[in-house]
Design an enzyme around this catalytic site. Structure first.
Site, short mmCIF file in Angstrom:
data_model
loop_
_atom_site.label_atom_id
_atom_site.label_comp_id
_atom_site.label_asym_id
_atom_site.label_seq_id
_atom_site.Cartn_x
_atom_site.Cartn_y
_atom_site.Cartn_z
N GLU A 183 -4.20 -9.06 -0.88
CA GLU A 183 -5.07 -7.91 -0.66
C GLU A 183 -6.51 -8.21 -1.06
O GLU A 183 -7.45 -7.71 -0.44
CB GLU A 183 -4.53 -6.70 -1.43
CG GLU A 183 -3.20 -6.16 -0.92
CD GLU A 183 -1.98 -7.00 -1.30
OE1 GLU A 183 -2.12 -7.87 -2.20
OE2 GLU A 183 -0.90 -6.81 -0.70
N HIS A 189 5.84 2.47 -3.79
CA HIS A 189 5.58 2.89 -2.40
C HIS A 189 5.22 4.37 -2.34
O HIS A 189 5.42 5.02 -1.33
CB HIS A 189 6.79 2.66 -1.50
CG HIS A 189 7.26 1.25 -1.43
ND1 HIS A 189 8.19 0.74 -2.30
CD2 HIS A 189 6.93 0.24 -0.60
CE1 HIS A 189 8.42 -0.53 -2.01
NE2 HIS A 189 7.67 -0.87 -0.99
C1 LIG Z 1 1.11 -6.73 -3.74
C2 LIG Z 1 2.03 -6.49 -2.59
N1 LIG Z 1 1.54 -6.58 -1.34
C3 LIG Z 1 2.33 -6.33 -0.28
C4 LIG Z 1 3.64 -6.00 -0.44
C5 LIG Z 1 4.52 -5.67 0.77
N2 LIG Z 1 5.50 -6.72 1.00
C6 LIG Z 1 6.72 -6.65 0.47
S1 LIG Z 1 7.61 -8.02 0.80
C7 LIG Z 1 6.36 -8.70 1.70
C8 LIG Z 1 6.54 -10.03 2.36
C9 LIG Z 1 6.89 -11.08 1.35
O1 LIG Z 1 7.35 -12.21 2.02
P1 LIG Z 1 7.96 -13.42 1.21
O2 LIG Z 1 7.21 -13.61 -0.06
O3 LIG Z 1 8.01 -14.58 2.13
O4 LIG Z 1 9.41 -12.95 0.78
P2 LIG Z 1 10.68 -12.70 1.68
O5 LIG Z 1 10.65 -11.26 2.07
O6 LIG Z 1 10.61 -13.61 2.82
O7 LIG Z 1 11.86 -12.99 0.81
C10 LIG Z 1 5.27 -7.86 1.73
C11 LIG Z 1 4.03 -8.14 2.45
C12 LIG Z 1 4.11 -5.94 -1.77
N3 LIG Z 1 5.39 -5.62 -2.04
N4 LIG Z 1 3.30 -6.18 -2.81
#
Ligand SMILES: Cc1ncc(C[n+]2csc(CCOP(=O)(O)OP(=O)(O)O)c2C)c(N)n1
Ligand SMILES: Cc1ncc(C[n+]2csc(CCOP(=O)(O)OP(=O)(O)O)c2C)c(N)n1
Ligand SMILES: [Mg+2]
Ligand SMILES: [Mg+2]
Lengths: 421, 334, 334, 421
Positions: B57, B126
Site C-alpha cells: 500500500e 475488514h
Molecule cells: C496489508 C494488507 N494488504 C492487503 C491485504 C489483502 N490480501 C489478503 S491476501 C492477499 C494476497 C496475498 O497473496 P500471497 O501472499 O501470495 O498469499 P496466498 O494467498 O497466495 O497464500 C491480499 C492482497 C491484506 N490482507 N493485508
C-alpha cells in the site's frame, strides 16, 4: 552569476518516447497454462552445503530448485533426509488430515456455518514438513494458509473448527475471522488479517530468544504476494543486522489473489535471490516434495539453533484452490492451470515414495484415508455441538469488551454498561 | 445502478475525459478489484492506464504521489481501509504536505479509494472506519458517499480536485441501502431513488451535506452506512428528527449543521467508528461551540465501541437502530 | 533533574529492576539518543540490553512487538514523533490488537517513547503532536508528562504496564518549563519544584490527572508544554482558572475533569496539535456530555492551526499565552 | 485423537544458548580509524559493460568499486569519460561553490541567522557529477545533503540562502526547515524532512514519464542510513516491477548520525548488492572521483533514457562534517577518521587531475578560489538584505494558512480570522 553559469544540456538528440512496462500475468482464462520459464532442477542434483558455509558460497541455491523425490518416488541426492517410515506415515497422515479438514470447512462455509474460509490445498507439504523439523518450544509466525502447522503440531481439530465457527468453545471468543488461529502452546503466533506484519515480529521474537539465551528458534512465514509489503524488507534487514535465529520462509504459490507472482518478483529471477541483498543464505525448494521440505527445514533449523543466523527459503508450490471462500479464480486464471502444474501433488508424491520404498500399499492408503475422513468428521460433529456461526451457541457479547487491555478500563466499563452487558 | 456500478461509471468517465487519470492497486487491473469497482477499465483503457500493483500500500500511494506531482491524476484503490496503515506515512507526511512545503511548486492531486465499515462479518481487518485518522491531517480532504448518485458525483469531484482526497466507500452499501436490520431481507439499490444515476458526467461539490429527512425535533449528524440505520431508527421511534448525511467530513458543511441544530436544539451524532477521538468528537466540539445557546440537551454519540471490530458479535458492535433510537429518546428527554 | 535526566533515570531503574527491559532505537545505543535520554544505558547494561537499530521505525516497533510477546519489556525510542508514521501499522494493527485477537494468548507490553511538540524551530517534521492518532486506537494507552517528576514516575508505570503505552515527551520541556514567552530568558528546571526527583523507584498510575492550579472561574484542560503556557496565560489575565494537567489521555481521568467543570461551569481546552479531530475534540465531547447542565459558556479550544507546522512563523502557530488569555476572557464573557 | 498424535520432539540434545549479535561500529572515539575491510578496487580495473547488458551478467560490479582517477590524477580504464576541460572546470567550480556555500551557511547558523543547517562537505562530487550527466528537464528526488544538485543546476544561491534564512524572498514562504529546498524548474523535488519517502515517489514520477511517453528520466537519492527505511524497498520493488526510467542512488557516506553503515548493511557485502534481489543492474562507485561519478551517471542515465530500465548505484563517500548543525560527531567517532578516509577529497582529486592533464595550474586554482569565495559572499550579502531568521524581514504570518489546499477552505479562513490575520 559570476563564475558560475547554468549548465547546458549535454545530450544533443532527443531520445525516443519512454513506455511503461506493465508486468502481465503469464496466463489468463483462455490461455494455455505455461510454466516453461520456471527453473526446475532435476531431483537430487542440487548440492547440500554444510550449515556453516557462507551465504556467499551458496549463492547458486537461490536459482536452482532443491528436490529429493523423483518421478518414480525415489528419494535421491544429497538432500535425501534420514527419516524413518513411521515419521513419513505421520507426515502423510497430517497432510491428509489438513486436506480433509480444508474440504469440510470450505463446505461448512458454503453451508453458512461460518462466514469465511481459506484452504491450503496443494501446499500441505510445506508447513507439515517444516513443523516436523521443529521442536515443540519453537515458534511460528504463520500466514492464513498454514493450518498444517497446527495440525502437524497436534492442536485439536475441534478447537480449530470452533474458532472457524466462532462458537461457544472458540478459544478466541468469537473475535477473529475464521482461520486466524492463535496457540502459543502449539508454537503458533496469533494471526493477523494484515499480511506481512508478523514476518517482522518473528524476527523480534527470535531476537528475544537470543537475548534471553534460550535455544528455541523461530520460523517466519509469508506469501509471494505479501512479500511485496515493506515489513518483509524490515524483517530481512533486522534478521541480517542482528543475525537472529529465525528461518524466513516465503511460500511462492504462484498467485496473490488474482495477481501473478511475476508482478511482485519483477526483474528478479526468483524470490530466493531477494535474500542475497541481505547476505542471507537463500534456498529455493520444491514445496510439494515432503522430503525436500523436511530436509531443508531441518538444515535451516539447525543453522538457527546453532546460532549461525537466519536462513531465507523460497518454497515453490501452487495454490490449487480459490484464494478464499469469497474468491472465484476462474475469473482470472485458466481452470486447467492446476493440472498443468509441474511439481505435482504433495500427498500423491509422498504416497508414491512410500509405496516405491515398499513401506506402504494402496490398501493401507485407502484404509488411512477412511480413518482420516472419520477423524475429521467426528471432530466436526463435536465442534458443531459446540455451535456454529449460523446457529450458535456463540461466545458472549460481553466478550467484546475484554482483552482490549489487561483490565477493562473505566471508559470501556461505561460503554459496556450502556450496551446493557 | 448499484454503488459499485456507479463507482465504475465514474472511473470510466474520468478516464475518458482526462488522459492523465490512471487507476491502479491490488487486483484492480485484470480482475477489476475484489469488489469489482474497477472492472472493465483495463480492457477499455489498456494496462498503462489501469493496472495491478504488488501488494504494498505504501508503494501504491507513494508511486501515485510521484505520478500526481508529475502531471497525472491517479485514482488508486486500497483493498480495505484496514490495509491503509502501511500507506499512512505517504498519505500524512507526503501527500498532505507536498503543496504546503513547496509553496505550490509541487502538488498531489490524487484520490485514494478504500472500502470502510462493517456488517459483512469481516472481523477486525475488514471492517474498520478510520476516517478520524484522516480528518486530523491538514491537507487531506475526506469524503464518504452513502448512495450511488453521490458516489459517482463525489468521485468525479475527488478526481478533479487539485488536492489529495480520501474517498471512503461504505462496503455494506455497495449492493443496497442497509439499515442495520440484518435479520430482515436485503433491500437492493434498485428500490432506492438515489440509485437512479444519470449516465453523463456530473459532480457534487466536496463540502456540501445533504438533508435526508427534514425534521424539527432533533438533528442527527451521520454519514455512510449509518445514514440508513439512523433513518430506520427515526422511523421506528417516531421522533421528528432531521437526518443529515454529511457526505464530506473535511471540508465540512458546518453551515447546514448549525442551521439544523439551531432549529432543533438537540443533536445526536452517529458513526460506526470507535468512540474515543472518532470524528463524532469533532462534530460535538463544533456543535457545542456554534450552537451552545440553542442546545437543550447534551449531544449524544452513538458509535462503535472502543474495541477492535469483533467477528461473531458483529451485531452487538454495530450501532443498531435500537441504540440510535435510545439515544434519540434520551436526547429528547434531556 | 531535567526532564532528560529524569527519563534517563527511569530507564536505569527499570533496566536494573527487570532484566526483561530492553531499550533500542535510532542512535540510542552508543550515542544515547539525539536528546540523550538513553545516555549511559549501553555502557551500563551492555549492547544486548540497549542498542542502535537501523533507521526503520516499523522495524523498531515490529521487532519490539515480537520481543514483548516473547517475554521482554521493550522500551523503544522513535527519534521524533513526526517519524512514527512508518511504524503506525505495527502500532495500530498489531501492538494494539494482539491481546484482543488472541484472547490474551499473546500480549505486547511495550513502551514507545517519542518527543512531541514544537517551539524549537524544527519545522513540520520535528514539531508534530500526533496524540489524537493514538487516542483513536483502542488497545493503546497514551501518556504525556509535563515535568521531570511525572516523567520518571509515568515512564516507570508505562514500562510496568502490561499493554502498549505511547509515551509522548514534550521536547520543548526537556530542559525547562517553557511558558510560551519565547522572547524572555529561558527558565531552567532547577527553578521548578517538580524537578526535585527522588532517586528511588516510584510510579505514577496511568489515568490520573494533576491539578496544577486550583481555581473556581473556569477549567483549563491541557497537557505537555501547554501546561506552562496555560498557567502563564492564567496569571497574566488574572482569571481564577483551574488548570488541569491531564498527564494521561487514555486512560483519562474523567472524574477530575467533571468535578472541576461542574464547579467552574466553564472550560477551555488547550493543545498544540492541530484543531480538527485533535484530542481537544474528544475533551469537548466528553465535557459537554457530562457537564452539560453546569456549563455556562461554550467550551473553547485553543490549539495549533489546521496547517502543517511552519518554520519561520513558529510563534504565530504556537498557541501563545495571549491566545489562551483571549479564550479565557471569551469564555468568561460567554 | 485417533490416527493423529502429537508429534515428538525430533532433536534429542539441547543446543547451546543463543546469543544476540549486536552490530557494532567499526570505530569509536579513542579507536584508530580503520577502513581496511572496505573493498577498494584499483582505478581503471573494473570493466564497463554495455548499457544493454543484463543485470545478471554484471553482478560483479556490485562488489567492486568503479574508479577512474588514480593517485597521480590520471583518468584510467574503460570508465574514463570523454569530457572536455571546460566541463571539468565547471564541475570543479560547482563543487567549490558548494563547499564555500556550506561553510558560510554553517557559520550563519552559528551566528543564529538561521535555525539549522546541513553541510555536504566531502560529498560534493556525487551530486555535481550526476547533475552534469542529466538534462535540465530531468527530475531529482534529493536528500537533504545535495545542495550540489541545485548549485550545479544553476539555481540562484541567493534563493537557496533565502530559504535557509526563511526571509522575505524565501520561495517556500518560511514554511520549511533550512535546506529543504524545492525547485521544479531546476529538476529538484520538494524535500521532505522524513527520510526515504521520496525515494519511492521518484519511481512514481518516472512511471508517469513513461506513461506520458516523455523522454525525461528521474534520479532518486537516499543515504546509507535511510536505505533501512521500508520505502527504499518499495521503491526498488516498484522500479523492478515496472522497469521505470529511474536511477536509484544510494549515498554511502559511512554514517547515519551516530550509527555506522555496517548496522544497516548487516550481512550484505555492500549496499550495492541489495539491487541483486530485484534483478537490477547494481554498481558501486567511488563517489569522491568526479570522473567516475560523471561516467557512471551518464551510463545509467542513458539506460533510463533508452527505456532499458532502472539502475541502482551505491556511491561510496565520507561525511566529513557533522550530521547537522545540531550534531557533534566527536561524541561517536574519532576526530581523525576523516583524515584516514582512503578515497581522498573530491575537489582535491579533480584539481590534481586537471593539473596533471596540463589544463590547470595552481595559480588558476587560487584565482578560481577567490572568485568562488567572492561569489558566495556576494550572494549572502544579497540574501541578508532580504532578511534572516533572526532579524527579518520574514515571510508573512498569513502565509501559514495558504497552500494547505489549493484554496483556503472555510475552516482555515475562520482560523485565520481568529488569528487576526
Ligand atoms: C496489508 C494488507 N494488504 C492487503 C491485504 C489483502 N490480501 C489478503 S491476501 C492477499 C494476497 C496475498 O497473496 P500471497 O501472499 O501470495 O498469499 P496466498 O494467498 O497466495 O497464500 C491480499 C492482497 C491484506 N490482507 N493485508
Ligand atoms: C522517517 C525518519 N526517521 C528518522 C529521521 C531522523 N534522521 C534524520 S537523518 C538520519 C540519518 C540518515 O542517515 P543517512 O541516510 O546515511 O544520511 P546522511 O545523514 O549520512 O547523509 C536520521 C535517522 C528522519 N528524518 N526521518
Ligand atoms: Mg501466493
Ligand atoms: Mg549516511
Amino acid at each position: 552569476m559570476g563564475v558560475f553559469l547554468k549548465m547546458l544540456t549535454n545530450e544533443a538528440e532527443v531520445a525516443t518516447p519512454l513506455t511503461l512496462a506493465v508486468p502481465a500475468s503469464t496466463c489468463r482464462p483462455g490461455d494455455t497454462p505455461d510454466f516453461s520459464d520456471m527453473v526446475i532442477s532435476e531431483p537430487g542434483v542440487v548440492r547440500r552445503p554444510e550449515v556453516t558455509e557462507s551465504a556467499q558460497d551458496m549463492h547458486e541455491l537461490a536459482t536452482e530448485l532443491i528436490r529429493v523425490l523423483d518421478d518414480k518416488g525415489n528419494a535421491v541426492g544429497p538432500w535425501a533426509p534420514v527419516i524413518d517410515t513411521a515419521m513419513l506415515v505421520k507426515g502423510l497422515t497430517s497432510m491428509m488430515v489438513t486436506r480433509e479438514f480444508d474440504r469440510r470447512m470450505f463446505l461448512a462455509q458454503r453451508q453458512a456455518k461460518t462466514s469465511f474460509f481459506m484452504q491450503s490445498t496443494g501446499e500441505e507439504a510445506i508447513s507439515t514438513g517444516f513443523r516436523f523439523a521443529m521442536r515443540d518450544d519453537d515458534m511460528n509466525f504463520p500466514t492464513y494458509r498454514q493450518q498444517s502447522l497446527l495440525i502437524a503440531g497436534g492442536y485439536p481439530l475441534e478447537l480449530m473448527m470452533s474458532q472457524i465457527y466462532s462458537n461457544s468453545h472458540d478459544p478466541l471468543r468469537g473475535r477473529q475471522l475464521p482461520g486466524l488461529y492463535s496457540s502459543k502452546d502449539t508454537g503458533f503466533f496469533t494471526l493477523s488479517g494484515n499480511v506481512a506484519t508478523q514476518f517482522l515480529q518473528a524476527v523480534g521474537w527470535a531476537m528475544a530468544s537470543a537475548i534471553k539465551g534460550s535455544d528455541s528458534v523461530t520460523a517466519a512465514w509469508i506469501g509471494d504476494g505479501s512479500s511485496a509489503e515493506s515489513d518483509f524488507f524490515s524483517a530481512m534487514l533486522m534478521a541480517s543486522s542482528f543475525q537472529a535465529p529465525v528461518i524466513l520462509n516465503l511460500i511462492n504459490n504462484q498467485w496473490a489473489i488474482s495477481t501473478s507472482q511475476s508482478v511482485v518478483r519483477g526483474q528478479a529471477a526468483t524470490f530466493a535471490v531477494r535474500g542475497h541483498g541481505f547476505g542471507l543464505p537463500s534456498l529455493r525448494v520444491d514445496g510439494n516434495d515432503f522430503l525436500a521440505v523436511y530436509a531443508v527445514a531441518s538444515w535451516a533449523v539447525e543453522r538457527a539453533r546453532r546460532n549461525l543466523g537466519p536462513t531465507f527459503i523460497e518454497w515453490v508450490t501452487y495454490r490449487v484452490g480459490a484464494h478464499s471462500s469469497s474468491d472465484d479464480p476462474s475469473a482470472y486464471r485458466p481452470k486447467s492451470e492446476a493440472a498443468a502444474w509441474p511439481l505435482g501433488d504433495p500427498i500423491e508424491r509422498l504416497k508414491r515414495h512410500l509405496i516405491a520404498s515398499g513401506a506402504w500399499t494402496e490398501d493401507q492408503h485407502a484404509d488411512l484415508e477412511g480413518k482420516v475422513k472419520e477423524q475429521v468428521r467426528l471432530a466436526q460433529a463435536v465442534a458443531e455441538e459446540w455451535g456454529t456461526l449460523k446457529s450458535g451457541p456463540g461466545p458472549s457479547p460481553r466478550d467484546i469488551f475484554e482483552d482490549v487491555y489487561a483490565d477493562v478500563p473505566e471508559h470501556l466499563q461505561r460503554q459496556r454498561r450502556e450496551a446493557g452487558l | 445502478m448499484t454503488m459499485i456500478e456507479a463507482i465504475r461509471d465514474a472511473h470510466m468517465l474520468a478516464m475518458e475525459s482526462d488522459d492523465s487519470v490512471v487507476v491502479f492497486g491490488e487486483d484492480v487491473g485484470f480482475f477489476g478489484g475484489v469488489f469489482r469497482c474497477t472492472q472493465g477499465l483495463q480492457s477499455r483503457f489498456g494496462p498503462t492506464r489501469c493496472f495491478d500493483t504488488p501488494v504494498n500500500e505504501a508503494a501504491i500511494v507513494g508511486a501515485a504521489i510521484g505520478m500526481a506531482a508529475n502531471g497525472m491524476r491517479p485514482c488508486v484503490e486500497i483493498q480495505f481501509a484496514d490495509y491503509m496503515y502501511p500507506a499512512y506515512d505517504q498519505i500524512v507526511s507526503e501527500a498532505a504536505r507536498l503543496r504546503y512545503r513547496s509553496a505550490g511548486d509541487f502538488t498531489a492531486p490524487l484520490t485514494i479509494r478504500m472500502p470502510v465499515g462493517g456488517g459483512i462479518f469481516g472481523g477486525q481487518t475488514h471492517s474498520q472506519s478510520p476516517e478520524a485518522l484522516f480528518t486530523q491531517v491538514a491537507g487531506l480532504k475526506t469524503v464518504i458517499p452513502s448512495n450511488p448518485y453521490d458516489a459517482k458525483g463525489l468521485l468525479l469531484s475527488a478526481i478533479e480536485d487539485d488536492d489529495p482526497v480520501i474517498f471512503l466507500e461504505p462496503k455494506r452499501l455497495y449492493n443496497g441501502p442497509f439499515d442495520g436490520h440484518h435479520d430482515r431481507p436485503v433491500t437492493p439499490w434498485s428500490a432506492h431513488e438515489l440509485s437512479d444515476v444519470p449516465s453523463e458526467y456530473y459532480t457534487i461539490p466536496l463540502g456540501s451535506a445533504a438533508i435526508r429527512r427534514a425534521g424539527s425535533a432533533v438533528t442527527v449528524l451521520t454519514y455512510g452506512t449509518m445514514v440508513y440505520v439512523a433513518l430506520a431508527a427515526v422511523a421506528e421511534c417516531a421522533i421528528d428528527a432531521e437526518v443529515i448525511d454529511l457526505r464530506s467530513l473535511v471540508p465540512l458543511d458546518l453551515e447546514t449543521i448549525i442551521k439544523s441544530v439551531e432549529k432543533t436544539g438537540r443533536c445526536v451524532v452517529v458513526h460506526e467508528a470507535t468512540l474515543t477521538s472518532g470524528f463524532g468528537a469533532e462534530l460535538c466540539a463544533l456543535v457545542q461551540k456554534h450552537c451552545f445557546y440553542a442546545l437543550e440537551a447534551p449531544i449524544e454519540r452513538v458509535t462503535g465501541y472502543d474495541t477492535p471490530y469483533p467477528h461473531a458479535q458483529e451485531w452487538t458492535y454495530f450501532p443498531s437502530p435500537e441504540r440510535i433510537g435510545l439515544a434519540l429518546q434520551q436526547t429528547m428527554a434531556g
